[in-house]
Design an enzyme around this catalytic site. Structure first.
Site, short mmCIF file in Angstrom:
data_model
loop_
_atom_site.label_atom_id
_atom_site.label_comp_id
_atom_site.label_asym_id
_atom_site.label_seq_id
_atom_site.Cartn_x
_atom_site.Cartn_y
_atom_site.Cartn_z
N ASN A 38 -64.56 -52.02 -1.15
CA ASN A 38 -63.77 -51.45 -0.05
C ASN A 38 -64.48 -50.22 0.51
OD1 ASN A 38 -63.03 -50.23 -2.57
ND2 ASN A 38 -61.07 -49.56 -1.78
N CYS B 179 -61.58 -54.03 3.48
CA CYS B 179 -61.34 -54.42 2.08
C CYS B 179 -62.61 -55.02 1.46
CB CYS B 179 -60.24 -55.46 2.01
SG CYS B 179 -58.62 -54.88 2.48
N CYS C 117 -57.16 -60.46 4.29
CA CYS C 117 -58.29 -61.06 3.55
C CYS C 117 -58.02 -62.52 3.22
CB CYS C 117 -58.56 -60.26 2.28
SG CYS C 117 -59.28 -58.64 2.63
N GLU D 46 -63.53 -47.19 2.94
CA GLU D 46 -62.45 -46.49 3.66
C GLU D 46 -63.02 -45.57 4.73
OE1 GLU D 46 -59.93 -44.67 0.67
OE2 GLU D 46 -59.19 -46.65 0.03
N CYS E 100 -55.06 -58.81 0.14
CA CYS E 100 -54.07 -58.58 1.19
C CYS E 100 -54.02 -59.78 2.13
CB CYS E 100 -54.39 -57.30 1.96
SG CYS E 100 -55.77 -57.46 3.10
N GLU F 21 -62.94 -57.79 -0.21
CA GLU F 21 -63.09 -59.23 -0.01
C GLU F 21 -63.71 -59.54 1.35
OE1 GLU F 21 -60.49 -57.45 -0.91
OE2 GLU F 21 -58.97 -58.63 -1.92
N1 THU Z 1 -58.04 -53.14 -0.65
C1 THU Z 1 -59.02 -54.07 -0.85
O1 THU Z 1 -60.21 -53.74 -0.95
N2 THU Z 1 -58.64 -55.37 -0.94
C2 THU Z 1 -57.37 -55.83 -0.77
O2 THU Z 1 -57.14 -57.03 -0.72
C3 THU Z 1 -56.27 -54.89 -0.66
C4 THU Z 1 -56.63 -53.46 -0.53
C5 THU Z 1 -58.42 -51.73 -0.53
C6 THU Z 1 -58.23 -51.16 0.85
C7 THU Z 1 -58.08 -49.69 0.55
O3 THU Z 1 -59.38 -49.12 0.51
C8 THU Z 1 -57.48 -49.64 -0.84
O4 THU Z 1 -57.63 -50.93 -1.39
C9 THU Z 1 -56.01 -49.26 -0.85
O5 THU Z 1 -55.29 -50.04 0.03
#
Ligand code: THU
Length: 131
Positions: free
Chosen positions: A42, A53, A89, A44, A86, A55
């Site tokens: 991920n 994300c 994804c 940010e 999520c 994935e």
């Molecule tokens: N996140 C992912 O990398 N994958 C997901 O399927 C859900 C959330 C990350 C996004 C963000 O950086 C952190 O988790 C909190 O939401």
């Protein structure tokens, strides 16, 4: 490649996570039909909505690398809760993968196995396209 090996690779990818805002670090490892593995973490952003994300990072890396057929994805986070993908994804995975795709969800304690079809029944699909 075994689920355990793919999960180990996802945990390695997690080391590259850029998650200063949530503190929730995620890694993904995507196994291609030809045996190649692409990883993602991920990423940010101070403008939170621009976050990508793990994935989707892995899928986009694989497609950019010329792969569009996949056998499995491992998603890892060492922090609770377990990193079920999520909705965005799931839909991105559904663009390239059939519902039988194996999805391994790993946290520090172990892993669960499910399929993309279980996670996203009735994915949006435009039907036949040129590609
Ligand atoms: N996140 C992912 O990398 N994958 C997901 O399927 C859900 C959330 C990350 C996004 C963000 O950086 C952190 O988790 C909190 O939401």
């Amino acid at each position: 490649m075994s689920p355990e090996e793919l999960i180990k690779t996802a945990f390695q990818a997690l080391e590259n996570a850029h998650a200063p805002y949530s503190g929730y670090r995620v890694g993904a490892a995507l196994l291609c039909e030809d045996g190649t593995v692409f990883t993602g973490c991920n990423v940010e952003n101070a403008s939170y909505g621009l976050t990508n994300c793990a994935e989707r990072t892995a899928v986009f890396a694989a497609v950019s690398g010329g792969r569009k057929t996949f056998k499995a994805i491992a998603i890892a986070s060492s922090t609770a809760p377990a990193p079920f993908p999520c909705g965005a994804c799931r839909q991105v995975l559904a663009e390239f993968c059939d519902p039988a795709l194996n999805v391994y969800i790993a946290d520090g304690a172990g892993f669960k196995t499910c399929t993309l079809g279980e996670l996203l029944p009735h994915a949006f699909d435009l039907g036949e396209t040129d590609e």
